[in-house]
Design an enzyme around this catalytic site. Sequence first.
Site, mmCIF file in Angstrom:
data_model
loop_
_atom_site.group_PDB
_atom_site.id
_atom_site.type_symbol
_atom_site.label_atom_id
_atom_site.label_comp_id
_atom_site.label_asym_id
_atom_site.label_seq_id
_atom_site.Cartn_x
_atom_site.Cartn_y
_atom_site.Cartn_z
ATOM 1 N N LYS A 119 3.189 5.146 -9.639
ATOM 2 C CA LYS A 119 2.897 4.592 -10.973
ATOM 3 C C LYS A 119 1.934 5.485 -11.749
ATOM 4 C CE LYS A 119 1.100 0.742 -9.411
ATOM 5 N NZ LYS A 119 1.240 0.780 -7.945
ATOM 6 N N ARG A 141 -1.201 -7.630 -11.924
ATOM 7 C CA ARG A 141 -0.909 -7.632 -10.491
ATOM 8 C C ARG A 141 -0.749 -9.039 -9.959
ATOM 9 N NH1 ARG A 141 -3.206 -2.393 -9.299
ATOM 10 N NH2 ARG A 141 -2.927 -1.785 -7.145
ATOM 11 N N ARG A 185 -1.178 12.034 0.227
ATOM 12 C CA ARG A 185 -2.110 12.116 -0.901
ATOM 13 C C ARG A 185 -3.522 12.389 -0.383
ATOM 14 N NH1 ARG A 185 -1.980 7.370 -5.191
ATOM 15 N NH2 ARG A 185 -3.025 6.080 -3.667
ATOM 16 N N ARG A 194 -9.795 8.674 -1.773
ATOM 17 C CA ARG A 194 -10.078 7.301 -2.205
ATOM 18 C C ARG A 194 -10.464 6.442 -1.019
ATOM 19 N NH1 ARG A 194 -5.291 5.131 -6.030
ATOM 20 N NH2 ARG A 194 -5.736 3.305 -4.742
ATOM 21 N N ARG A 234 -3.348 -3.685 1.065
ATOM 22 C CA ARG A 234 -2.810 -3.468 -0.288
ATOM 23 C C ARG A 234 -1.339 -3.872 -0.359
ATOM 24 N NH1 ARG A 234 -4.519 2.545 -0.713
ATOM 25 N NH2 ARG A 234 -3.343 2.649 -2.655
HETATM 26 P P1 ADP Z 1 -2.593 1.510 -5.946
HETATM 27 O O1 ADP Z 1 -1.550 1.232 -6.964
HETATM 28 O O2 ADP Z 1 -2.413 2.845 -5.304
HETATM 29 O O3 ADP Z 1 -2.789 0.429 -4.920
HETATM 30 P P2 ADP Z 1 -4.764 1.289 -7.955
HETATM 31 O O4 ADP Z 1 -5.535 2.505 -8.287
HETATM 32 O O5 ADP Z 1 -3.849 0.720 -8.983
HETATM 33 O O6 ADP Z 1 -4.027 1.633 -6.596
HETATM 34 O O7 ADP Z 1 -5.766 0.095 -7.523
HETATM 35 C C1 ADP Z 1 -6.764 0.274 -6.556
HETATM 36 C C2 ADP Z 1 -7.472 -1.051 -6.267
HETATM 37 O O8 ADP Z 1 -8.126 -1.530 -7.459
HETATM 38 C C3 ADP Z 1 -6.577 -2.217 -5.844
HETATM 39 O O9 ADP Z 1 -6.261 -2.210 -4.464
HETATM 40 C C4 ADP Z 1 -7.455 -3.419 -6.243
HETATM 41 O O10 ADP Z 1 -8.515 -3.623 -5.333
HETATM 42 C C5 ADP Z 1 -8.076 -2.949 -7.548
HETATM 43 N N1 ADP Z 1 -7.235 -3.336 -8.719
HETATM 44 C C6 ADP Z 1 -6.645 -2.476 -9.596
HETATM 45 N N2 ADP Z 1 -5.971 -3.158 -10.541
HETATM 46 C C7 ADP Z 1 -6.132 -4.479 -10.250
HETATM 47 C C8 ADP Z 1 -5.655 -5.688 -10.838
HETATM 48 N N3 ADP Z 1 -4.874 -5.665 -11.928
HETATM 49 N N4 ADP Z 1 -6.020 -6.859 -10.256
HETATM 50 C C9 ADP Z 1 -6.799 -6.910 -9.177
HETATM 51 N N5 ADP Z 1 -7.272 -5.802 -8.563
HETATM 52 C C10 ADP Z 1 -6.946 -4.597 -9.091
#
Ligand code: ADP
Length: 194
Positions: A13, A88, A127, A139, A150
């Site tokens: 994404k 999400r 990654r 990360r 996740r």
């Molecule tokens: P990925 O898509 O690789 O899991 P992201 O960078 O989108 O990683 O998100 C990393 C973390 O940030 C998530 O695992 C969560 O803890 C938090 N997070 C990001 N966006 C949201 C969201 N919309 N709602 C709740 N938590 C979020």
Amino acid sequence: MKLILLGPPGAGKGTQAESLAKRRGLIQLSTGDMLRAAVKAGTEIGRKAEAIMKSGGLVSDEIVIGIIADRISEPDCANGFILDGFPRTLKQAAALDELLDSKGTILDAVIELKVDDAALLSRIENRARETVAAGGTVRADDNAEALKTRLMAYYRETSPLIGYYFAQGKLKTIDGMAPISEVSRQIDALLGDA
Ligand code: ADP
């Protein structure tokens, strides 16, 4: 144009949102990036989010909805944006609908990047390896344990959004297993010249 990129962790994404934003002059809004910046800056939101993010769980709806509501109200978002990592949960999706409705606008499309579950772990391990090789910092949630959490969060909380947006007639599904440039080409093809 107002778009959402939807898919499990490691689906690509962020990569696609970044290049699509450049190609179309849109703003990329990644809640993950915004939360990581808040953690780094040590803000109150960052302090609340840090441990949850590290474990791979979801930050509260209240926090992320607040962040997005503030951000999309800024003038640079008026021309359009790509949401990457938000919504999400169904609650976040409903809040986004209300927010856009209150601004008299709507989502144009939700692009789902479909990937094979077995590929996700190796993508995330890659990654992490590439980041180390480039001298960067991995990360905190790019490890097998946090990835499991996740993925569970994705299937439990986020995957119902596929049905939600299908029912709204907004869902477009792309094969996220194709090479990066091919995925970009498919996204452009489905968005057309709009
Ligand atoms: P990925 O898509 O690789 O899991 P992201 O960078 O989108 O990683 O998100 C990393 C973390 O940030 C998530 O695992 C969560 O803890 C938090 N997070 C990001 N966006 C949201 C969201 N919309 N709602 C709740 N938590 C979020």
